[in-house]
Each structure stands twice: as structure tokens, then as C-alpha cells.
Scaffold this active site. Sequence first.
Site, PDB file in Angstrom:
ATOM      1  N   CYS A  62     -22.809  31.278  16.790  1.00 14.19           N
ATOM      2  CA  CYS A  62     -23.971  31.504  17.653  1.00 14.19           C
ATOM      3  C   CYS A  62     -24.603  30.180  18.063  1.00 14.19           C
ATOM      4  O   CYS A  62     -25.353  29.569  17.287  1.00 14.19           O
ATOM      5  CB  CYS A  62     -24.979  32.388  16.914  1.00 14.19           C
ATOM      6  SG  CYS A  62     -26.494  32.685  17.826  1.00 14.19           S
ATOM      7  N   CYS A  67     -28.370  30.198  18.141  1.00 13.58           N
ATOM      8  CA  CYS A  67     -29.002  30.152  16.815  1.00 13.58           C
ATOM      9  C   CYS A  67     -28.959  28.739  16.226  1.00 13.58           C
ATOM     10  O   CYS A  67     -29.916  28.277  15.621  1.00 13.58           O
ATOM     11  CB  CYS A  67     -28.275  31.066  15.826  1.00 13.58           C
ATOM     12  SG  CYS A  67     -28.030  32.745  16.406  1.00 13.58           S
ATOM     13  N   ASP A  68     -27.818  28.083  16.359  1.00 17.64           N
ATOM     14  CA  ASP A  68     -27.564  26.878  15.553  1.00 17.64           C
ATOM     15  C   ASP A  68     -27.445  25.582  16.356  1.00 17.64           C
ATOM     16  O   ASP A  68     -27.331  24.511  15.754  1.00 17.64           O
ATOM     17  CB  ASP A  68     -26.268  27.074  14.742  1.00 17.64           C
ATOM     18  CG  ASP A  68     -26.390  28.257  13.784  1.00 17.64           C
ATOM     19  OD1 ASP A  68     -27.519  28.534  13.328  1.00 17.64           O
ATOM     20  OD2 ASP A  68     -25.367  28.900  13.488  1.00 17.64           O
TER      21      ASP A  68
HETATM   22  C1  LIG Z   1     -23.912  33.348  10.590  1.00 21.86           C
HETATM   23  C2  LIG Z   1     -24.929  33.988  11.521  1.00 21.86           C
HETATM   24  C3  LIG Z   1     -26.058  33.289  11.869  1.00 21.86           C
HETATM   25  C4  LIG Z   1     -27.013  33.861  12.713  1.00 21.86           C
HETATM   26  N1  LIG Z   1     -28.131  33.154  12.993  1.00 21.86           N
HETATM   27  C5  LIG Z   1     -29.111  33.728  13.731  1.00 21.86           C
HETATM   28  C6  LIG Z   1     -30.334  33.045  13.988  1.00 21.86           C
HETATM   29  O1  LIG Z   1     -30.522  31.889  13.573  1.00 21.86           O
HETATM   30  N2  LIG Z   1     -31.274  33.695  14.719  1.00 21.86           N
HETATM   31  C7  LIG Z   1     -31.101  34.968  15.212  1.00 21.86           C
HETATM   32  O2  LIG Z   1     -32.017  35.508  15.822  1.00 21.86           O
HETATM   33  N3  LIG Z   1     -29.948  35.619  15.001  1.00 21.86           N
HETATM   34  C8  LIG Z   1     -28.949  35.044  14.284  1.00 21.86           C
HETATM   35  N4  LIG Z   1     -27.772  35.711  14.073  1.00 21.86           N
HETATM   36  C9  LIG Z   1     -27.577  37.004  14.748  1.00 21.86           C
HETATM   37  C10 LIG Z   1     -28.303  38.138  13.994  1.00 21.86           C
HETATM   38  O3  LIG Z   1     -27.860  38.158  12.669  1.00 21.86           O
HETATM   39  C11 LIG Z   1     -28.030  39.455  14.690  1.00 21.86           C
HETATM   40  O4  LIG Z   1     -28.431  39.394  16.038  1.00 21.86           O
HETATM   41  C12 LIG Z   1     -28.782  40.608  14.003  1.00 21.86           C
HETATM   42  O5  LIG Z   1     -28.466  40.681  12.641  1.00 21.86           O
HETATM   43  C13 LIG Z   1     -28.440  41.936  14.685  1.00 21.86           C
HETATM   44  O6  LIG Z   1     -29.054  42.980  13.992  1.00 21.86           O
HETATM   45  P1  LIG Z   1     -28.475  44.466  14.075  1.00 21.86           P
HETATM   46  O7  LIG Z   1     -29.316  45.254  13.162  1.00 21.86           O
HETATM   47  O8  LIG Z   1     -28.328  44.870  15.486  1.00 21.86           O
HETATM   48  O9  LIG Z   1     -26.976  44.357  13.511  1.00 21.86           O
HETATM   49  P2  LIG Z   1     -26.418  43.853  12.107  1.00 21.86           P
HETATM   50  O10 LIG Z   1     -27.271  42.793  11.536  1.00 21.86           O
HETATM   51  O11 LIG Z   1     -24.978  43.562  12.380  1.00 21.86           O
HETATM   52  O12 LIG Z   1     -26.539  45.114  11.162  1.00 21.86           O
HETATM   53  C14 LIG Z   1     -25.735  46.236  11.338  1.00 21.86           C
HETATM   54  C15 LIG Z   1     -25.596  46.946  10.007  1.00 21.86           C
HETATM   55  O13 LIG Z   1     -24.917  48.168  10.220  1.00 21.86           O
HETATM   56  C16 LIG Z   1     -23.980  48.386   9.188  1.00 21.86           C
HETATM   57  N5  LIG Z   1     -22.934  49.242   9.724  1.00 21.86           N
HETATM   58  C17 LIG Z   1     -22.059  48.986  10.726  1.00 21.86           C
HETATM   59  N6  LIG Z   1     -21.262  50.026  10.952  1.00 21.86           N
HETATM   60  C18 LIG Z   1     -21.637  50.991  10.060  1.00 21.86           C
HETATM   61  C19 LIG Z   1     -21.139  52.304   9.774  1.00 21.86           C
HETATM   62  N7  LIG Z   1     -20.122  52.830  10.463  1.00 21.86           N
HETATM   63  N8  LIG Z   1     -21.728  52.996   8.778  1.00 21.86           N
HETATM   64  C20 LIG Z   1     -22.775  52.473   8.072  1.00 21.86           C
HETATM   65  N9  LIG Z   1     -23.257  51.230   8.277  1.00 21.86           N
HETATM   66  C21 LIG Z   1     -22.698  50.499   9.273  1.00 21.86           C
HETATM   67  C22 LIG Z   1     -23.481  46.981   8.846  1.00 21.86           C
HETATM   68  O14 LIG Z   1     -22.962  46.943   7.519  1.00 21.86           O
HETATM   69  C23 LIG Z   1     -24.762  46.162   8.995  1.00 21.86           C
HETATM   70  O15 LIG Z   1     -25.478  46.063   7.786  1.00 21.86           O
HETATM   71  C24 LIG Z   1     -26.803  35.163  13.240  1.00 21.86           C
HETATM   72  C25 LIG Z   1     -25.637  35.854  12.914  1.00 21.86           C
HETATM   73  C26 LIG Z   1     -24.710  35.290  12.067  1.00 21.86           C
HETATM   74  C27 LIG Z   1     -23.461  36.068  11.720  1.00 21.86           C
END
Ligand SMILES: Cc1cc2nc3c(=O)[nH]c(=O)nc-3n(C[C@H](O)[C@H](O)[C@H](O)COP(=O)(O)OP(=O)(O)OC[C@H]3O[C@@H](n4cnc5c(N)ncnc54)[C@H](O)[C@@H]3O)c2cc1C
Length: 306
Positions: free
Chosen positions: A134, A137-138
Site C-alpha cells: 500500500c 499507507c507507507d
Molecule cells: C500490511 C498492511 C498495511 C496497511 N496499512 C494501512 C495504513 O497505514 N492505513 C490504512 O488506512 N490502511 C492500511 N491498510 C489497509 C487496511 O488494513 C484495510 O483498508 C482495512 O483493514 C479494510 O478493512 P475491511 O474491514 O474492509 O477488511 P479487512 O480488514 O480485510 O477485514 C475483513 C475480515 O473479514 C474476514 N473474512 C473474510 N472472508 C470471510 C468469510 N468468508 N467468513 C468470515 N470472515 C471472513 C477476514 O478474516 C477479515 O478479518 C494496510 C493493509 C495491510 C495489509
Amino acid sequence: MDRTHQLIIVGGGPAGLSAGLYASRFRLDTLLIEKVGLGGQILNAEMVENYPGFPQGISGSELGALIAQQATKYGLPTAFAEVQGIEIRGGEKIVSTSEGQFKAKAVIIAGGSEHSKLGVPGEEEFTGKGVSYCAMCDGAFFRDQVVAVVGGGNVALNDALFLTRFASKVIVIHRRDQLRATKILQDRAFANPKIKFLWDTVVDSIIGDKLVKEIRLRNVKTGKVSSLEISGVFAAVGLRPNTDYLKGLLTLDEGGFISVNGWMETEVPGVFAAGDIRAGSIRQVVSAAGDGATAAVAAERFLSSV
Ligand SMILES: Cc1cc2nc3c(=O)[nH]c(=O)nc-3n(C[C@H](O)[C@H](O)[C@H](O)COP(=O)(O)OP(=O)(O)OC[C@H]3O[C@@H](n4cnc5c(N)ncnc54)[C@H](O)[C@@H]3O)c2cc1C
């Protein structure tokens, strides 16, 4: 399991947990289903500097845990299971999981997406220590340093252009001799003096001690190996939403993301999508949290009307 909940939330990342926080404060009979652990993919971030309210920054694991703590504080029930299918029967949504079936009047899908990996030695070890998925992000961590972007699509070139704001040099490493990105992005990247291209080249390994120091490269046409001193490697080789089990229920865009309107409503009444899994998201914690809150408000309105 026979009970019909008002709302089921799929996914315990920032989007699902924010939806859960709002839903439990609305006193909706809600169940959040998560397959791995509460917090979502932000748990993998070394440091988050762009989530409001933390002027000093906060580690991703701390932020994820705090979001989960706040969401469950108001009594949000959670179940640990993998959702494998959703079916509409009459007014009910039947959610099939690895642990059996659950039923609800409304569902918020917040399962996020996964970045494709380079699949090379050193990648996992140095994630958050120079390896990133990302740029938004970084990128700011790499002021005046040399970084590489791996990939040849729109995301790779957008990332490369963005990174020129910080890095002294951005090297785009692409396994082919042509880019897939749109012509306008290509023109902008070729015209930027900070961006250089390495064609027909793949990353074989990532090397460092505490932080990334070097990458080993291989030309796929000549087989010639080389190395590059570098501080950051941004992998932009694809993003896969967790929507395989939704084919047939919802229309997905060409990337597999769920289309929603401004209220996070899909085309199926009572089915909402929030966070990284929805089409058009900027894929950040702040947007995921906002989507989750919007979806919960929309679900509450839907439930009041049925
Ligand atoms: C290394 C890294 C660094 C990042 N740094 C930043 C940053 O500095 N700033 C920032 O704003 N964003 C950052 N991000 C991005 C940020 O993490 C995501 O935008 C955010 O987490 C998205 O949230 P979400 O809830 O949509 O999805 P997710 O965080 O992906 O959560 C989805 C959840 O659903 C669960 N899930 C999926 N499918 C199923 C299923 N079939 N059944 C049950 N559970 C399921 C998964 O296990 C997961 O826990 C970073 C991402 C990464 C990987």
C-alpha cells in the site's frame, strides 16, 4: 442456530467491526461472523499514520485490537466461522458457514480483500519492514530513499507516481516488456524523471537484516541475475476480494468487487457491502470504518421498514 437475527455481519475487520459498533448501539439483534480473528488486515501493519485520532501514529495490531474492543464493548455477539454461502429464502438471508447455518433479516458483507503476494523468499519476513502492499499507507516512510514497485498495471503506475513525492528514485519492475496500465498513466510515468523501468524482470528474493536492503532480480528472457540496493519494495501484483462464495447472489465487477450505492446497498434488498470488498473503495481503515457505519445505518432503516 434456528433463531433469526435481525442482522448478520460477515467479517471482523474495521468495516465489520464499525458496522457492529453502530448496530449494537442501535440495539439490533446482531451476530458478527469472523473466520480468523477480530481486527482484520490492519493487524499486519507495522505503523498506521493516517487514521484520525492518533497524531503520533499507532501500530496496526494495536489499532485493530482497539477497534475490536470498542465494537464488542456494547455487547456485539461474535462467532468464529468461515462464511461459505448466502441464500435468500423469502425475507430471510440464510448464511452457511463452516460451523452451520445462521439466519438474518439483513446482512452486511465486510469480508475485505487480499493482496496477491510476490511469493519470494524474504517477502513475509520483511512485510512492514520495507515490503509494502500500500503506497498510500507507507509511502511517507521512504523519504529520499530508493524504492521499487513490482507490477505493470494501473495500481503499479499509480503507486509509482505517488511514491515520487517521497522517494528519490522509483524503479518499476515488470515481468513483461509492456505495461498493462492505461496509456495516460504510462505517459505520465515515462515523463517522470524519478521513475525508471526494469523490463522482463522478476524479483527472486528480498534481503536485509532488520529492514530491506537489497533485492535479487532475474531477467526472464536472458536469465541474467542482478541485485539492487533498495529500501522499499511495493508489490502491486493484484488484489482479490473475498467474494468467491457470492457469485450468483450479487453482481460483481470485473475485479470481483461488490457494487453498492452510497448507502452501501447491493441490488438485493437487505444485503449491504462495506469496506475493501466493495467496488470503488479507497481501501483504507478510515473508509472501511465509514462504510461500516453507513451500512449499519442503512440496515437499521431497512429493518424498520420490513
Ligand atoms: C500490511 C498492511 C498495511 C496497511 N496499512 C494501512 C495504513 O497505514 N492505513 C490504512 O488506512 N490502511 C492500511 N491498510 C489497509 C487496511 O488494513 C484495510 O483498508 C482495512 O483493514 C479494510 O478493512 P475491511 O474491514 O474492509 O477488511 P479487512 O480488514 O480485510 O477485514 C475483513 C475480515 O473479514 C474476514 N473474512 C473474510 N472472508 C470471510 C468469510 N468468508 N467468513 C468470515 N470472515 C471472513 C477476514 O478474516 C477479515 O478479518 C494496510 C493493509 C495491510 C495489509
